[in-house]
Structures are given as C-alpha cells and as structure tokens.
Scaffold this motif. Sequence first.
Motif, PDB file in Angstrom:
ATOM      1  N   THR A   1       0.841  -1.192   0.000  1.00 22.34           N
ATOM      2  CA  THR A   1       0.000   0.000   0.000  1.00 22.34           C
ATOM      3  C   THR A   1       0.878   1.246   0.000  1.00 22.34           C
ATOM      4  O   THR A   1       1.803   1.333   0.789  1.00 22.34           O
ATOM      5  N   PRO A   2       0.601   2.198  -0.893  1.00 21.53           N
ATOM      6  CA  PRO A   2       1.427   3.404  -0.926  1.00 21.53           C
ATOM      7  C   PRO A   2       1.431   4.114   0.418  1.00 21.53           C
ATOM      8  O   PRO A   2       0.404   4.293   1.049  1.00 21.53           O
ATOM      9  N   VAL A   3       2.606   4.550   0.831  1.00 20.33           N
ATOM     10  CA  VAL A   3       2.751   5.208   2.129  1.00 20.33           C
ATOM     11  C   VAL A   3       2.045   6.556   2.120  1.00 20.33           C
ATOM     12  O   VAL A   3       1.458   6.964   3.104  1.00 20.33           O
ATOM     13  N   ARG A   4       2.074   7.244   0.959  1.00 17.04           N
ATOM     14  CA  ARG A   4       1.473   8.575   0.897  1.00 17.04           C
ATOM     15  C   ARG A   4      -0.027   8.523   1.159  1.00 17.04           C
ATOM     16  O   ARG A   4      -0.591   9.424   1.770  1.00 17.04           O
ATOM     17  N   ALA A   5      -0.738   7.457   0.700  1.00 22.97           N
ATOM     18  CA  ALA A   5      -2.171   7.347   0.938  1.00 22.97           C
ATOM     19  C   ALA A   5      -2.452   7.213   2.428  1.00 22.97           C
ATOM     20  O   ALA A   5      -3.388   7.802   2.958  1.00 22.97           O
ATOM     21  N   LYS A   6      -1.619   6.431   3.149  1.00 22.02           N
ATOM     22  CA  LYS A   6      -1.802   6.288   4.592  1.00 22.02           C
ATOM     23  C   LYS A   6      -1.593   7.621   5.292  1.00 22.02           C
ATOM     24  O   LYS A   6      -2.327   7.978   6.210  1.00 22.02           O
ATOM     25  N   LYS A   7      -0.569   8.396   4.882  1.00 24.98           N
ATOM     26  CA  LYS A   7      -0.303   9.687   5.501  1.00 24.98           C
ATOM     27  C   LYS A   7      -1.468  10.643   5.265  1.00 24.98           C
ATOM     28  O   LYS A   7      -1.856  11.392   6.145  1.00 24.98           O
ATOM     29  N   ARG A   8      -2.046  10.611   4.055  1.00 23.73           N
ATOM     30  CA  ARG A   8      -3.153  11.499   3.717  1.00 23.73           C
ATOM     31  C   ARG A   8      -4.352  11.206   4.608  1.00 23.73           C
ATOM     32  O   ARG A   8      -5.002  12.118   5.119  1.00 23.73           O
ATOM     33  N   VAL A   9      -4.669   9.927   4.824  1.00 28.15           N
ATOM     34  CA  VAL A   9      -5.791   9.549   5.686  1.00 28.15           C
ATOM     35  C   VAL A   9      -5.526  10.007   7.110  1.00 28.15           C
ATOM     36  O   VAL A   9      -6.425  10.520   7.789  1.00 28.15           O
ATOM     37  N   GLY A  10      -4.280   9.868   7.586  1.00 28.80           N
ATOM     38  CA  GLY A  10      -3.931  10.289   8.939  1.00 28.80           C
ATOM     39  C   GLY A  10      -4.131  11.779   9.135  1.00 28.80           C
ATOM     40  O   GLY A  10      -4.685  12.223  10.145  1.00 28.80           O
ATOM     41  N   TRP A  11      -3.704  12.590   8.157  1.00 28.30           N
ATOM     42  CA  TRP A  11      -3.865  14.042   8.273  1.00 28.30           C
ATOM     43  C   TRP A  11      -5.340  14.434   8.243  1.00 28.30           C
ATOM     44  O   TRP A  11      -5.767  15.336   8.971  1.00 28.30           O
ATOM     45  N   CYS A  12      -6.140  13.800   7.401  1.00 29.26           N
ATOM     46  CA  CYS A  12      -7.571  14.108   7.341  1.00 29.26           C
ATOM     47  C   CYS A  12      -8.235  13.816   8.681  1.00 29.26           C
ATOM     48  O   CYS A  12      -9.087  14.579   9.145  1.00 29.26           O
ATOM     49  N   LEU A  13      -7.853  12.713   9.306  1.00 35.28           N
ATOM     50  CA  LEU A  13      -8.433  12.347  10.603  1.00 35.28           C
ATOM     51  C   LEU A  13      -8.059  13.371  11.672  1.00 35.28           C
ATOM     52  O   LEU A  13      -8.909  13.777  12.483  1.00 35.28           O
ATOM     53  N   ILE A  14      -6.818  13.838  11.671  1.00 36.49           N
ATOM     54  CA  ILE A  14      -6.381  14.842  12.654  1.00 36.49           C
ATOM     55  C   ILE A  14      -7.154  16.146  12.468  1.00 36.49           C
ATOM     56  O   ILE A  14      -7.640  16.742  13.432  1.00 36.49           O
ATOM     57  N   VAL A  15      -7.305  16.601  11.217  1.00 32.09           N
ATOM     58  CA  VAL A  15      -8.042  17.847  10.946  1.00 32.09           C
ATOM     59  C   VAL A  15      -9.491  17.710  11.390  1.00 32.09           C
ATOM     60  O   VAL A  15     -10.066  18.625  12.002  1.00 32.09           O
ATOM     61  N   LEU A  16     -10.125  16.563  11.120  1.00 31.84           N
ATOM     62  CA  LEU A  16     -11.514  16.335  11.521  1.00 31.84           C
ATOM     63  C   LEU A  16     -11.661  16.379  13.039  1.00 31.84           C
ATOM     64  O   LEU A  16     -12.598  16.991  13.562  1.00 31.84           O
ATOM     65  N   LEU A  17     -10.746  15.766  13.772  1.00 32.56           N
ATOM     66  CA  LEU A  17     -10.811  15.774  15.233  1.00 32.56           C
ATOM     67  C   LEU A  17     -10.629  17.187  15.790  1.00 32.56           C
ATOM     68  O   LEU A  17     -11.314  17.571  16.759  1.00 32.56           O
ATOM     69  N   VAL A  18      -9.738  17.979  15.199  1.00 36.20           N
ATOM     70  CA  VAL A  18      -9.538  19.367  15.657  1.00 36.20           C
ATOM     71  C   VAL A  18     -10.806  20.180  15.429  1.00 36.20           C
ATOM     72  O   VAL A  18     -11.231  20.958  16.301  1.00 36.20           O
ATOM     73  N   LEU A  19     -11.456  20.019  14.259  1.00 39.55           N
ATOM     74  CA  LEU A  19     -12.688  20.745  13.984  1.00 39.55           C
ATOM     75  C   LEU A  19     -13.794  20.363  14.959  1.00 39.55           C
ATOM     76  O   LEU A  19     -14.542  21.223  15.447  1.00 39.55           O
ATOM     77  N   LEU A  20     -13.932  19.066  15.267  1.00 39.43           N
ATOM     78  CA  LEU A  20     -14.944  18.634  16.228  1.00 39.43           C
ATOM     79  C   LEU A  20     -14.675  19.212  17.614  1.00 39.43           C
ATOM     80  O   LEU A  20     -15.602  19.630  18.323  1.00 39.43           O
ATOM     81  N   ALA A  21     -13.410  19.267  18.022  1.00 44.86           N
ATOM     82  CA  ALA A  21     -13.065  19.830  19.322  1.00 44.86           C
ATOM     83  C   ALA A  21     -13.414  21.316  19.372  1.00 44.86           C
ATOM     84  O   ALA A  21     -13.941  21.811  20.378  1.00 44.86           O
ATOM     85  N   LEU A  22     -13.146  22.051  18.281  1.00 44.52           N
ATOM     86  CA  LEU A  22     -13.493  23.474  18.241  1.00 44.52           C
ATOM     87  C   LEU A  22     -14.999  23.687  18.312  1.00 44.52           C
ATOM     88  O   LEU A  22     -15.483  24.583  19.016  1.00 44.52           O
ATOM     89  N   LEU A  23     -15.786  22.881  17.594  1.00 50.04           N
ATOM     90  CA  LEU A  23     -17.243  22.992  17.635  1.00 50.04           C
ATOM     91  C   LEU A  23     -17.767  22.708  19.039  1.00 50.04           C
ATOM     92  O   LEU A  23     -18.667  23.399  19.531  1.00 50.04           O
ATOM     93  N   LEU A  24     -17.210  21.714  19.706  1.00 47.20           N
ATOM     94  CA  LEU A  24     -17.621  21.390  21.067  1.00 47.20           C
ATOM     95  C   LEU A  24     -17.305  22.548  22.009  1.00 47.20           C
ATOM     96  O   LEU A  24     -18.128  22.919  22.857  1.00 47.20           O
ATOM     97  N   LEU A  25     -16.126  23.144  21.851  1.00 47.67           N
ATOM     98  CA  LEU A  25     -15.733  24.273  22.694  1.00 47.67           C
ATOM     99  C   LEU A  25     -16.661  25.463  22.483  1.00 47.67           C
ATOM    100  O   LEU A  25     -17.110  26.100  23.449  1.00 47.67           O
ATOM    101  N   VAL A  26     -16.994  25.783  21.229  1.00 50.12           N
ATOM    102  CA  VAL A  26     -17.916  26.891  20.940  1.00 50.12           C
ATOM    103  C   VAL A  26     -19.285  26.612  21.541  1.00 50.12           C
ATOM    104  O   VAL A  26     -19.928  27.501  22.129  1.00 50.12           O
ATOM    105  N   GLY A  27     -19.770  25.370  21.443  1.00 43.71           N
ATOM    106  CA  GLY A  27     -21.066  25.007  22.019  1.00 43.71           C
ATOM    107  C   GLY A  27     -21.092  25.198  23.524  1.00 43.71           C
ATOM    108  O   GLY A  27     -22.057  25.739  24.081  1.00 43.71           O
TER     109      GLY A  27
END
Length: 199
Positions: A148-174
């Motif tokens: 499996t290409p390493v770059r695809a795994k890295k891309r999925v990892g970064w997307c997951l980190i960005v999604l978790l940060v956005l959810l944390a910010l929404l929770l904090l604003v709420g």
Amino acid sequence: MAEQKFLIVMRSGPIPGSSYYIEKDEVFIGRDLTNDLPVPDPEISRRHARFLRRGDAIYIEDLGSTNGTFLNGSRIAGPQQLTDGDLITLAENTVMSFEVKGAATEPLRVSAAKSEPGLYTPEAAAPAPAYQPVPAPVPQQPIAPAPTPVRAKKRVGWCLIVLLVLLALLLLVGVVLVFMPASWWCALTFNQLPGCPIY
C-alpha cells in the motif's frame, strides 16, 4: 559444484523482462542514469537503493529513498539479506525478483562502465549499453501485490487529525454559548433580546 550467480529480474515497472547479474561488490539502483542499474520511474529516487555482495550473500539496502524499498511486501530500514525467490519493490510500481543461479552462459553483467550523467529522456528508457537483455525466466511463484502506498496512509492520517480538531473546536464553541452570561447575549445582539436593558 557450479558457481552461484545472483540474478535480478524486472517483473513490472518501466523495463519489465530485463535481467541483470550482480558481479560487483556494490551495485546502485535508481532513477539517475549514473546508477549501475538505472530505472526510469518518476516514483523512484535518483539513488534509491543498493545491492551489497558480501562473500556468498547479497544484501539490499534502501538509501533514504522517498517512497521506500520493500522486501516481500515489508518496508526495509537497514540492509536485508536476499534469498532465492525474494521480491523487491521500489516505490509503488517497480517489482523485481532475486534469483540464485548456477553457472550460466553469456550472462548480463553489471559492469563498472556507467552512462553519462543527465536527465531521463524517452530515448534513455532502454537499459544502458553495458547491459544485454536476456529472456526473463518463467516466474516460479506468483508476484505479490505491491505494498500500500505510504502517501495514501499519511493522507488519511492528516484528514483524521483535521476532523478531530474541527470537532473539538465545535464542542468548545457550544460549551461557551451554553454557559455564556446573559449580559454577553445582550451585547452580541445589540440589546435586541427581550429582557436586555435599553439605553
């Protein structure tokens, strides 16, 4: 007893079917034409890996390539000894097999002569003149799929980190909005809410 010969057979990639006997103590492989085995694949680093001959053993070593060197599907970090039938993958698309042969007639030799340095051009797609292609032997085992290409795994990892940060910010604003004092609500709405003081 016949003398052992160590053979590299290109199974897939830009020059499938090419075969090379390793006869030097150190054989470099990569995209640059100055390598002992130049492979015109843009996913491969300029100096990607090397084969080391130590007595009756051959080792493969990655030279800090961007997309990695894989032995039987596993990425290698240091020199790894090769055995008959091993599959070596450079980056994603170039797969070669390592074979141990008895004495052969007119083998391909990796000689000390090298091509002139320069960039890859379509005319340079064929192996350097020091090599003479021989028919590829019939594979003795099925070729494993490329890892499996390493770059695809890295891309999925970064997307997951960005999604978790956005959810944390929404929770904090709420939480801030729920527990915000009434005077702040009045200030935000310019005293338009019922119960806000009128100045």
